[in-house]
Design an enzyme around this catalytic site. Sequence first.
Site, PDB file in Angstrom:
ATOM      1  N   ASP A  11       0.758  -1.243   0.000  1.00 18.19           N
ATOM      2  CA  ASP A  11       0.000   0.000   0.000  1.00 18.19           C
ATOM      3  C   ASP A  11       0.799   1.309   0.000  1.00 18.19           C
ATOM      4  O   ASP A  11       0.561   2.190  -0.802  1.00 18.19           O
ATOM      5  CB  ASP A  11      -0.954   0.014   1.195  1.00 18.19           C
ATOM      6  CG  ASP A  11      -1.856  -1.220   1.210  1.00 18.19           C
ATOM      7  OD1 ASP A  11      -1.818  -2.010   0.262  1.00 18.19           O
ATOM      8  OD2 ASP A  11      -2.602  -1.377   2.191  1.00 18.19           O
ATOM      9  N   GLU A  25       2.349  -9.249  11.381  1.00 21.48           N
ATOM     10  CA  GLU A  25       2.112  -8.850   9.985  1.00 21.48           C
ATOM     11  C   GLU A  25       3.434  -8.499   9.282  1.00 21.48           C
ATOM     12  O   GLU A  25       3.671  -8.909   8.151  1.00 21.48           O
ATOM     13  CB  GLU A  25       1.147  -7.652   9.993  1.00 21.48           C
ATOM     14  CG  GLU A  25       0.578  -7.261   8.649  1.00 21.48           C
ATOM     15  CD  GLU A  25      -0.364  -6.069   8.765  1.00 21.48           C
ATOM     16  OE1 GLU A  25      -0.552  -5.529   9.888  1.00 21.48           O
ATOM     17  OE2 GLU A  25      -0.915  -5.652   7.723  1.00 21.48           O
TER      18      GLU A  25
HETATM   19  C1  2M8 Z   1      -3.102  -4.225   3.892  1.00 21.77           C
HETATM   20  O1  2M8 Z   1      -4.022  -3.416   3.174  1.00 21.77           O
HETATM   21  C2  2M8 Z   1      -5.297  -2.995   3.673  1.00 21.77           C
HETATM   22  C3  2M8 Z   1      -6.066  -2.446   2.496  1.00 21.77           C
HETATM   23  O2  2M8 Z   1      -6.253  -3.458   1.549  1.00 21.77           O
HETATM   24  C4  2M8 Z   1      -5.252  -1.959   4.764  1.00 21.77           C
HETATM   25  O3  2M8 Z   1      -4.176  -1.488   5.130  1.00 21.77           O
HETATM   26  O4  2M8 Z   1      -6.320  -1.613   5.263  1.00 21.77           O
HETATM   27  C5  2M8 Z   1      -2.047  -4.686   2.873  1.00 21.77           C
HETATM   28  O5  2M8 Z   1      -0.915  -5.196   3.517  1.00 21.77           O
HETATM   29  C6  2M8 Z   1      -2.658  -5.718   1.919  1.00 21.77           C
HETATM   30  O6  2M8 Z   1      -1.655  -6.259   1.094  1.00 21.77           O
HETATM   31  C7  2M8 Z   1      -3.349  -6.853   2.675  1.00 21.77           C
HETATM   32  O7  2M8 Z   1      -4.017  -7.680   1.778  1.00 21.77           O
HETATM   33  C8  2M8 Z   1      -4.336  -6.310   3.705  1.00 21.77           C
HETATM   34  C9  2M8 Z   1      -4.912  -7.401   4.616  1.00 21.77           C
HETATM   35  O8  2M8 Z   1      -3.874  -8.160   5.171  1.00 21.77           O
HETATM   36  O9  2M8 Z   1      -3.717  -5.330   4.543  1.00 21.77           O
END
Ligand code: 2M8
Length: 426
Positions: A165, A394
């Site tokens: 992101d 994470e």
């Molecule tokens: C993160 O992204 C989400 C939006 O999609 C967020 O920050 O709210 C990213 O690391 C993405 O790659 C990942 O799929 C998601 C859920 O783990 O989190």
Amino acid sequence: MDIEATCQNILDLNWQEKFTIPAPGLYPFQWNWDSGFIALGNAYNYPERALLEIETLFSGQWKNGFLPHILFHNFESKQSYFPSASYWDSSVSEYASTQIKSTGITQPPVHGFVLGHMLKNGLDRKRIADLFDKIINYHKYLYNCRNYKDTGLVAIWHNWESGMDNSVVWDDIFNRIPKENYIDIQFQRKDVHEVENSSETRPEDNDYKRYLFLLNELKKNKYDKVPENYPFQVLCPVFNTILIKSNQSLIKVGKELNKDTLWIEHQLEKSLNNFDNYFWNSKDELYYPYDINIGKQVCKHYIGNFIPVFAQIPEINQVHKLMKKWNTEKGLTLFPSVSPEEKGFQRKNYWRGPVWVNMNWMIWKGLAAYGLNDQAIKLKKDTITMVKNHGVYEYFDPFSNTFNDPGYGGSDFSWTAALIIDMIKN
Ligand code: 2M8
């Protein structure tokens, strides 16, 4: 408890009857590429869950084949995530599911190689055959609606589509958006209340404003086309590598299940023929994203420089060059999301420096496929050790050697757990 059992417990904890959340609180819905990685890990001990995970994901597929990046299952009872189902409002699209609310952007297409893994591990062939057709429809959407000048390389329209992101590779694009376009956007974030130390480990409010500006522009266009002068149109080497890897895998699955694979073979050939023309930089000997709006590569040092090894796209001599670059990076044993030498690197901040397990997993798989066993085994061992030492988080500080220093972002993070299980099994 050993690390494999710890990881399995996390997948159990995050299982929600027909899909798995990425992390409690922080990510309470079903995310697209997370589900792929999770199914891969579950295929060993819970094959039924693995199949159901992907079936549930594809139950949210749109009529035009598009596969959303978040499915907001049970959104009425879950308030810990922003932007919410109503903010996205997928009903603006005539193609969207009327049953399942979702976002209107997608994520890297991991499902093809996950399907290959399921078939290899003996999961139900009939259900795999049904999923095969759905995945093909999704790839048809990508090649029909995102294909750049018929190169077989597909474009992404939002940084959230990259999955990485707030990576530094998007900085210049965001800096070119005029401030007056986003400065007044109002919102209330939820993520900052769900993790420790969020001011150092999550994107800033100013970043979110620009993410929401892009979202609102796409929504005005029913998530169907990019508006004129739309600032974010990128060929991402990570997204395209994953698509290629999935196509390679679908061809094998298709042949085994007596499906017609000619169409995929044709697309794959085009993607491979054009890959280096857009992504390889022969001066720097690295892969870079390609910014369609300015017609130039985004020459920044980050993990995406190396990911094409996952689909064995580079020739072996290119791989040796790539690996040399990695080895020079301040003695790091794992690949950080951004090189410490790159402007904007932040060791704790999300996709701007920390180590992510899915990225190192892809490089590990790639190195092993080239027969570079010593490097592959070391990468795998070091990834497992990092998670043992710092927890099933994470993301992780690339410079932390201190035992028991926790990782960052969501704790009990599903894809970390799932891919560590896969590493242990192989
Ligand atoms: C993160 O992204 C989400 C939006 O999609 C967020 O920050 O709210 C990213 O690391 C993405 O790659 C990942 O799929 C998601 C859920 O783990 O989190």
